[in-house]
Design an enzyme around this catalytic site. Structure first.
Site, short mmCIF file in Angstrom:
data_model
loop_
_atom_site.label_atom_id
_atom_site.label_comp_id
_atom_site.label_asym_id
_atom_site.label_seq_id
_atom_site.Cartn_x
_atom_site.Cartn_y
_atom_site.Cartn_z
N ASP A 217 0.83 -1.20 0.00
CA ASP A 217 0.00 0.00 0.00
C ASP A 217 0.87 1.25 0.00
O ASP A 217 1.89 1.32 0.69
CB ASP A 217 -0.90 -0.01 1.25
CG ASP A 217 -1.81 1.18 1.31
OD1 ASP A 217 -2.77 1.24 0.54
OD2 ASP A 217 -1.55 2.08 2.15
N GLU A 267 1.48 -0.41 -4.98
CA GLU A 267 0.56 0.69 -5.30
C GLU A 267 1.43 1.94 -5.49
O GLU A 267 1.87 2.57 -4.52
CB GLU A 267 -0.44 0.92 -4.16
CG GLU A 267 -1.44 2.02 -4.50
CD GLU A 267 -2.28 2.45 -3.32
OE1 GLU A 267 -3.42 2.89 -3.53
OE2 GLU A 267 -1.79 2.37 -2.17
#
Length: 542
Positions: A217, A267
């Protein structure tokens, strides 16, 4: 429909097993909204385990789970209090291990989500830092600073938040701590060796439990300028985005992954294609999400450009592209494609945007075949295979901090996180709850139910099942070359290997098809003369 055997599911063409990730179809599971196994209104691991046969029939290669760890859920689980504990709302670590094993028996691998930029304010490290006070070793694991102003009453700098609002929160002893997201998500200090060691240990913990990969993330945000200077638009290097120190972190992570045969997907939101590609060098991340394609409007010129740019930025480092239409942060595809503005940007989200769902559904069906025909791996967010629209959540039921921190202007992300409909006519569309789920389902939600769609050959689910079966068993799909064919500027027409052709018509008039011997699959019916109607895609065999 019968459940495929693992051997049937793993039938692929010219794809070594250790390279599965280069061509995989990966299904994103937002556990809280997938299926409720214990009836308490929240999705859980028992619900996922019960639906594994559905996922096997769908034909996916792997499952990516958004965070399932212990969390106060201030940001949907992206505020992690303990990476080695499953949140009790979802189940137990033993259940997670069973799920990983049972999925693998069906030929489905597991990818977990790691959130390295920050932890929860309930994490033991942060609680210890608050208790220890200014100047303590415990606070060195985070970014604590004295404030500015005569009495330290002003934040240490003016960095903008990834969410609306401030990036600094003051604690009772007068110091401030940094959080690029919500105050409940204090940023870690990645210059500290203990932070690096802890995350490498976390990776080993999950690889040893059988996971095949890790999604990272906010992968470009970890490193911060140690001086924490004020923000200046356009300053290079950026004080907290895409700093060079990150690459040493990911090289050390890659050594951990390689020891287990694990893979990474990052990401990484970056406009600079050259800097983006640096994360995909052979000794760093294996893949990264492709946000250029996800946010692209339904426009042939823009889509072709996004595809070309994506393939070009991956080519120098030999990494496969990834393709995704939607995720747990983004407006649902059928809704977005049914609006006047068919692109996506967080800044443009608004309440009450008019939507033509029939138009959006037709385009979403075509986009599914487009994305599944492109070179590389594909991610499918849960419910996309059902054609779920973005739900209008009553304002008083919205839980997303993006909504609340915007002063109520931003509708937030809950509209794409509504619990899945499984059974038409059942309470809460068969989600499994004895009481109303954590987010309300719209009226008529069970019209999208999986059981109804599995019995309908013309449904979105049947289209996805057919597409994934063809992709899995026929050559030409997944990683490999793409060559554009001559076509109208508003028609996307390209060929892959082994005679595979994909055509997508975004023009007003029906499009002539290139020469072919068979129609493998179409997102809608061809017209009476065999031409491809507007907003329709087809797979052909030359």
């Amino acid at each position: 429909m019968g459940q495929p055997s693992p051997a049937q599911k793993r039938t692929t063409h010219s794809r070594p097993d250790d390279q599965w990730w280069r061509s995989a179809v990966i299904y994103q599971v937002y556990v809280r909204s997938f299926a409720d196994g214990d009836g308490d209104g929240t999705g859980d691991l028992a619900g996922v385990r019960a639906r594994l046969p559905y996922l096997a029939r769908l034909g996916v290669d792997a499952l990516w789970f958004t965070p399932w760890y212990l969390s106060p859920l201030a940001d949907g689980g992206y505020d992690v209090a303990d990476y080695r504990t499953i949140d009790p709302a979802f189940g137990t670590l033993a259940e997670a291990e069973k799920l990983i094993s049972e999925a693998r028996e069906l030929g489905i691998r597991t990818i977990v989500d790691i959130v390295p930029n920050h932890v929860s304010d309930r994490h033991p490290w942060f609680r210890a830092a608050l208790e220890a006070g200014p100047g303590s070793p415990e606070r060195e694991l985070f970014h604590f600073r004295a404030g500015r102003g005569e009495h330290g009453e002003l934040p240490p700098n003016d960095w903008p938040s990834e969410f609306a609002g401030n990036t600094w929160t003051r604690v009772p002893d007068g110091e401030w701590y940094l959080h690029l997201f919500a105050p409940e998500q204090p940023d870690l200090n990645w210059a500290h060796p203990a932070v690096r060691q802890e995350h490498e240990d976390i990776l080993r913990f999950w690889f040893e439990r059988g996971v095949a990969g890790v999604r990272i993330d906010s992968a470009a945000l970890l490193a911060k300028d140690p001086e924490l200077p004020d923000f200046v638009e356009g300053r290079d290097p950026h004080p907290f985005v895409d700093r060079d120190e990150l690459h040493d972190i990911y090289r050390s992570w890659r050594r951990v992954a390689d020891a287990y045969g694990g893979v990474f997907v990052g990401e990484v939101w970056l406009p600079d294609s050259e800097r983006f590609a640096r994360y995909l060098r052979p000794d760093e991340l294996h893949t990264a999400f492709n946000f250029t394609f996800l946010s692209c409007p339904w426009d042939a010129t823009r889509l072709r450009s996004a595809i070309d740019e994506t393939l070009a930025e991956h080519a120098p480092v030999g990494a496969p592209a990834t393709w995704v239409l939607c995720n747990h942060d983004v407006t649902r595809t059928v809704t977005r494609y049914g609006r006047e503005d068919t692109g996506f940007a967080f800044a443009t989200k608004a309440f009450g945007t008019p939507t033509d769902l029939a138009l959006g559904t037709r385009r979403a069906r075509a986009a599914a075949l487009l994305s599944l025909a492109l070179p590389g791996a594909v991610y499918v967010y849960q419910g996309e295979e059902l054609g779920l629209p973005e739900a209008d959540i009553p304002r008083e039921r919205i839980q997303d901090p993006m909504h609340h921190r915007s002063g109520g202007r931003d509708p937030g992300r809950d509209g794409c996180r509504v619990p899945m409909p499984w059974q038409a006519g059942a309470p809460y569309a068969g989600f499994g709850s004895r009481e109303e789920p954590w987010l309300p389902q719209p009226a008529g939600w069970d019209s999208y139910a999986a059981d109804r769609q599995e019995a309908d050959a013309a449904s979105m689910l049947s289209l996805y099942q057919a597409a994934l079966a063809i992709r899995r068993t026929r050559p030409g799909f997944g990683d490999g070359p793409l060559r554009w064919l001559p076509a109208d500027p508003k028609v996307l027409s390209f060929t892959r290997t082994d005679g595979l052709i994909c055509v997508v018509n975004l023009a007003e008039e029906p499009a002539e098809l290139p020469g072919h011997t068979d129609v493998l699959l179409a997102s809608g019916s061809l017209d009476e003369t065999g031409r491809l109607p507007k907003d329709t895609a087809v797979w052909l065999r030359a």
